[in-house]
Scaffold this active site. Structure first.
Site, PDB file in Angstrom:
ATOM      1  N   LYS A   1      -2.248  -8.470  -4.459  1.00 48.40           N
ATOM      2  CA  LYS A   1      -1.287  -9.184  -4.056  1.00 48.40           C
ATOM      3  C   LYS A   1      -1.250  -9.148  -2.806  1.00 48.40           C
ATOM      4  CE  LYS A   1       2.273  -8.386  -7.698  1.00 48.40           C
ATOM      5  NZ  LYS A   1       1.293  -7.595  -8.459  1.00 48.40           N
TER       6      LYS A   1
ATOM      7  N   ARG B   1      -5.158   2.320   3.797  1.00 51.39           N
ATOM      8  CA  ARG B   1      -5.126   3.513   3.583  1.00 51.39           C
ATOM      9  C   ARG B   1      -6.262   4.217   4.599  1.00 51.39           C
ATOM     10  NH1 ARG B   1      -0.987   2.941   2.230  1.00 51.39           N
ATOM     11  NH2 ARG B   1       0.370   3.731   0.507  1.00 51.39           N
TER      12      ARG B   1
ATOM     13  N   ASP C   1      -4.440   0.362  11.344  1.00 51.48           N
ATOM     14  CA  ASP C   1      -2.904   0.670  11.389  1.00 51.48           C
ATOM     15  C   ASP C   1      -2.726   2.009  10.413  1.00 51.48           C
ATOM     16  OD1 ASP C   1       0.012  -0.125  11.508  1.00 51.48           O
ATOM     17  OD2 ASP C   1      -0.176  -0.260   9.325  1.00 51.48           O
TER      18      ASP C   1
ATOM     19  N   GLU D   1      -3.628  11.052   9.714  1.00 47.48           N
ATOM     20  CA  GLU D   1      -2.587  10.666  10.358  1.00 47.48           C
ATOM     21  C   GLU D   1      -1.142  11.195   9.888  1.00 47.48           C
ATOM     22  OE1 GLU D   1      -0.117   7.245   7.666  1.00 47.48           O
ATOM     23  OE2 GLU D   1      -2.262   6.550   8.317  1.00 47.48           O
TER      24      GLU D   1
ATOM     25  N   HIS E   1       0.805   2.843  11.427  1.00 51.58           N
ATOM     26  CA  HIS E   1       1.023   2.649   9.978  1.00 51.58           C
ATOM     27  C   HIS E   1       2.677   1.769   9.775  1.00 51.58           C
ATOM     28  CE1 HIS E   1       0.393   4.481   5.687  1.00 51.58           C
ATOM     29  NE2 HIS E   1       0.898   3.331   5.607  1.00 51.58           N
ATOM     30  N   GLN E   2       2.508   0.563  10.570  1.00 54.69           N
ATOM     31  CA  GLN E   2       3.631  -0.207  10.757  1.00 54.69           C
ATOM     32  C   GLN E   2       3.538  -1.466  10.069  1.00 54.69           C
ATOM     33  OE1 GLN E   2       3.231  -0.627  15.172  1.00 54.69           O
ATOM     34  NE2 GLN E   2       4.233  -2.513  14.548  1.00 54.69           N
TER      35      GLN E   2
END
Length: 330
Positions: free
Chosen positions: A153, A233, A257, A262, A294-295
Site C-alpha cells: 500500500k 525500518r 526517517d 534508534e 521516525h515521523q
C-alpha cells in the site's frame, strides 16, 4: 476499565482520550515501555505500547506478573515484541495492520526532494542572510528512474507520486502489485534495480529475510549519484556499510526517517547529552544526509486512524473477538 498507554506524545494524548471517551479511562505516559518502566503497569489489564517499546521476554513477564492480559501496540510493525513469549504467557497482542499509506509515501518523497534540492542547507544559509546558490544545484526527477523496494500500500502510494513526476518505474517485491503494473512499473531483480535507479526508496517490512537488505554489496551496485531513502525500518540498511560508502564520497543524497539503533534515542530529547552512538553521530556530519526521527507516519490523519484502530482492538479483546489486527489471541 483504565488503560495504560506508554510513549504517548503531546499531540497524541487528546486523540487517545477522545477515542476511549465514554468507554474506558486512559492514562497516558510519555515514557517508553521497557524493563525499567514495566512495573508501572501493575494492575492494568490492558497496556498500549508505541513502536519503540521493548516488549522482549523479560518485559512481558513483568507485565504478566502485574496482571496485564493485553498489549495493544499503536503501530504496524511488531518486531519489538516477543510473540512466542506472549503466547506462552497467555497474553493477547494486537497491532494496527493498516493506516493511511499516503502519510509515509508523501514523507518519503519529502526526504527525497529535500536532499535532492539541498533544502536544509539552503534554509540554514538564508537564516544567516546568505543567499548564494553555490552547492545547491539539484536535478529534475522527470524522466529519471525510481526503484521501489516493496510495492504494498505504501509502495504503491509512493509509485503513484513518482508516476506524477513522469519517472521510469522499477519495482521489486515477492509479488507484483497490479496497480503498479498499470502505472507502467517494470518488476526486476533487486540487483538490476540497484544498478539502474536514480532514486531508491524502501517500503518493505523488517523480517529476517530483509534485515540488512541494503548491505555493502547492494550499496556497491548503486550509482555514485543515486539518492537513497528509507522510511520503513532502520534494520533494512547496514548503517556501518552506508557510512563507509558516504565517506568515499558516494551518493547525491540519503534521507533516513529510521535508524537500526534508534530505540532509546528517537522520540527523546538528547540535545543536552553527549552522543554515545558513533555511527549515528558520523551520519549527522554528512551534508547530503538528512535524518529525521521516525515521523513519516505522523500526520493527524494517520495517527487518528492508528488510535481509532487501537481502541477497536481493545473493544474486540474485551468482547472475546479477534480480527486481522490480532497477532496473538488469548
Amino acid at each position: 476499565m483504565e488503560i495504560l498507554a506508554f510513549g504517548v506524545t503531546a499531540d497524541e494524548e487528546p486523540l487517545l482520550e477522545r477515542a476511549f471517551e465514554g468507554r474506558h479511562e486512559v492514562r497516558c505516559l510519555d515514557v517508553f515501555l521497557d524493563e525499567d518502566t514495566a512495573p508501572i503497569a501493575a494492575g492494568y489489564e490492558v497496556v498500549s505500547s508505541s513502536v519503540n517499546a521493548d516488549l522482549g521476554g523479560r518485559v512481558l513477564r513483568i507485565l504478566a506478573a502485574g496482571g496485564t492480559k493485553m498489549i495493544a501496540q499503536r503501530s504496524t510493525g511488531f518486531n519489538n515484541i516477543d510473540l512466542d513469549e506472549a503466547r506462552r504467557l497467555g497474553m493477547t497482542v494486537s497491532r494496527v495492520s493498516y493506516y493511511s499509506p499516503h502519510s509515509v509515501a508523501e514523507f518519503a518523497w519529502t526526504l527525497a526532494m529535500a536532499v535532492n534540492r539541498r533544502i536544509v542547507r539552503a534554509s540554514n544559509r538564508t537564516r544567516d542572510f546568505d543567499f548564494r546558490l553555490n552547492g545547491l544545484m539539484g536535478r529534475d526527477m522527470h524522466g529519471r528512474t525510481v526503484g521501489v523496494l516493496g510495492t504494498g500500500k505504501i509502495g504503491e502510494a509512493f509509485t503513484r507520486i513518482a508516476h506524477g513526476f513522469g519517472m521510469k518505474l522499477l519495482g521489486w517485491d515477492v509479488a507484483q502489485n497490479p496497480a503498479c503494473v498499470d502505472l507502467g512499473m517494470k518488476y526486476v531483480e533487486k540487483e538490476e534495480l540497484f544498478a539502474s535507479s536514480d532514486l531508491i526508496s524502501l517500503h518493505v517490512p523488517l523480517l529476517e529475510s530483509t534485515h540488512h537488505l541494503i548491505d555493502s554489496a547492494a550499496l556497491g551496485l548503486m550509482r555514485d549519484d543515486a539518492i537513497l531513502v528509507n522510511s520503513s525500518r532502520g534494520g533494512l540498511i547496514d548503517t556501518d556499510a552506508l557510512v563507509a560508502e558516504l565517506r568515499a564520497g558516494r551518493f547525491t543524497g540519503v534521507g533516513l526517517d529510521v535508524y537500526e539503533a534508534e530505540a532509546g534515542v528517537f522520540f527523546t530529547d538528547k540535545s543536552m547529552e553527549a552522543v554515545g552512538d558513533d555511527t549515528l553521530a558520523r551520519l549527522m556530519t554528512f551534508p547530503h544526509v538528512l535524518v529525521t526521527s521516525h515521523q513519516a507516519y505522523y500526520t493527524a490523519d494517520a495517527v487518528g486512524q492508528i488510535i481509532d484502530t487501537t481502541a477497536a482492538n481493545v473493544t474486540d479483546f474485551l468482547a472475546g473477538r479477534r480480527s486481522e489486527n490480532t497477532l496473538v489471541p488469548s
